[in-house]
Every structure is written in structure tokens, then in C-alpha cells.
Scaffold this motif. Sequence first.
Motif, PDB file in Angstrom:
ATOM      1  N   ARG A 236       0.838  -1.201   0.000  1.00  0.00           N
ATOM      2  CA  ARG A 236       0.000   0.000   0.000  1.00  0.00           C
ATOM      3  C   ARG A 236       0.876   1.257   0.000  1.00  0.00           C
ATOM      4  O   ARG A 236       1.788   1.389   0.796  1.00  0.00           O
ATOM      5  CB  ARG A 236      -0.904   0.003   1.223  1.00  0.00           C
ATOM      6  N   GLY A 237       0.602   2.146  -0.945  1.00  0.00           N
ATOM      7  CA  GLY A 237       1.312   3.410  -1.028  1.00  0.00           C
ATOM      8  C   GLY A 237       2.684   3.335  -1.685  1.00  0.00           C
ATOM      9  O   GLY A 237       3.294   4.356  -1.955  1.00  0.00           O
TER      10      GLY A 237
ATOM     11  N   LYS B 183       8.987  -1.221  -3.416  1.00  0.00           N
ATOM     12  CA  LYS B 183       9.622  -1.676  -2.175  1.00  0.00           C
ATOM     13  C   LYS B 183       9.989  -3.153  -2.246  1.00  0.00           C
ATOM     14  O   LYS B 183      11.066  -3.562  -1.799  1.00  0.00           O
ATOM     15  CB  LYS B 183       8.695  -1.439  -0.976  1.00  0.00           C
ATOM     16  N   VAL B 184       9.091  -3.948  -2.814  1.00  0.00           N
ATOM     17  CA  VAL B 184       9.375  -5.373  -2.960  1.00  0.00           C
ATOM     18  C   VAL B 184      10.549  -5.559  -3.917  1.00  0.00           C
ATOM     19  O   VAL B 184      11.482  -6.330  -3.645  1.00  0.00           O
ATOM     20  CB  VAL B 184       8.138  -6.139  -3.475  1.00  0.00           C
TER      21      VAL B 184
ATOM     22  N   SER C 204       5.032 -10.301   0.594  1.00  0.00           N
ATOM     23  CA  SER C 204       4.317  -9.828  -0.589  1.00  0.00           C
ATOM     24  C   SER C 204       4.258 -10.842  -1.722  1.00  0.00           C
ATOM     25  O   SER C 204       3.487 -10.678  -2.664  1.00  0.00           O
ATOM     26  CB  SER C 204       4.970  -8.551  -1.113  1.00  0.00           C
ATOM     27  N   ILE C 205       5.063 -11.892  -1.664  1.00  0.00           N
ATOM     28  CA  ILE C 205       5.135 -12.842  -2.777  1.00  0.00           C
ATOM     29  C   ILE C 205       4.060 -13.914  -2.627  1.00  0.00           C
ATOM     30  O   ILE C 205       4.000 -14.634  -1.634  1.00  0.00           O
ATOM     31  CB  ILE C 205       6.540 -13.451  -2.899  1.00  0.00           C
ATOM     32  N   ILE C 206       3.219 -13.987  -3.656  1.00  0.00           N
ATOM     33  CA  ILE C 206       2.119 -14.955  -3.658  1.00  0.00           C
ATOM     34  C   ILE C 206       2.578 -16.291  -4.250  1.00  0.00           C
ATOM     35  O   ILE C 206       2.268 -17.346  -3.727  1.00  0.00           O
ATOM     36  CB  ILE C 206       0.929 -14.404  -4.489  1.00  0.00           C
ATOM     37  N   SER C 207       3.335 -16.231  -5.381  1.00  0.00           N
ATOM     38  CA  SER C 207       3.794 -17.466  -6.011  1.00  0.00           C
ATOM     39  C   SER C 207       5.049 -17.199  -6.827  1.00  0.00           C
ATOM     40  O   SER C 207       5.344 -16.066  -7.194  1.00  0.00           O
ATOM     41  CB  SER C 207       2.709 -18.059  -6.914  1.00  0.00           C
TER      42      SER C 207
END
Length: 160
Positions: free
Chosen positions: A73-74, A79-80, A127-130
Motif C-alpha cells: 500500500r502506497g 519496495k518489494v 508480498s510474494i504470492i507465487s
Amino acid sequence: MDEILRILDKEKGKVSRAKIAMMLGIDETEVASKIEKLEKDNVIVGYKTIVDWDKTDRDFVTALIELKITPQRGEGFDKVAERIYKYPQVKSLYLMSGAYDLAVTIEGKTMKEVALFVAEKLAPMDSIISTATHFVLKKYKEEGIVFDDDEEDTRQVITL
């Protein structure tokens, strides 16, 4: 300055200031000054040598890893991406359109080392889903340079 950039890009940075000046019909000191400004302004961020590592004794593997992430968010994806590109194994990182959000190119000594990097460093990030890892088996072309283009034509010539 665009002309200088096009020449440097085409010649992979391996061209003298004198030759650029001659090609553009301007003074060599003017070329040097413009290149210095481009480097200072981070338009030119580096010069690269392309090596066909398969012809050396160095053994390593290259992998392309696709990441599906939840942007913060924002801050979006930045950032990731910053957390990921700080790892020395990461050779390139791109924000992508399509099924995955980020494409990461990494190098490791073995496939196991790459797999452990993904499992221990990338996959656990909040933040990593897959992830999807693809190993490079052979490089045919990189940065516009074709590897092993000296393949001999073995077709038989037939004359009538």
C-alpha cells in the motif's frame, strides 16, 4: 546526444571518442564532454562486456524466476523490487505485464543453490504470492549478440 547514445549502444560501448567525433563531424572534446555529462546524469549507467561463459571453465546456472506479488500500500511494487534486487545473485529484475508481476534473473553455482535461494529468500517474503522458476539450458543470443553463429552449412551442393 541521442546520436552518441545510439553509437555507444550499437557498438556496445567499444568505440573511441575520436571515432564518434569523426562519425558525427564534431570535435572530440565535445564528444568527451557530452559522454561525461551522460554518465554524470546516469543516462549511461555502465558499460558491459558480453561473455560466452560456456566457452570457459566457469560453471554456473542461470534461472528466470517469475513472481506474482501483492503490491504494498502506497509503495506499489517498488519496495518489494528493492528488497529483491539487493541480493547479489540477482542479475536483472523487471516489472512485467501479464500473468506475473516481476521477472528476476539470477545466477547460482548449481540448480540446488538456485532452488534454495527461491525457497529461502524469495518465497518467504510477505508480498510474494507465487513463484515459477525456469532454468536457462542454452543461450542463443544475448544483448543482440548471437552465440555460436559459425555453424557450418552441411547441405550437399547439387548442380545440374
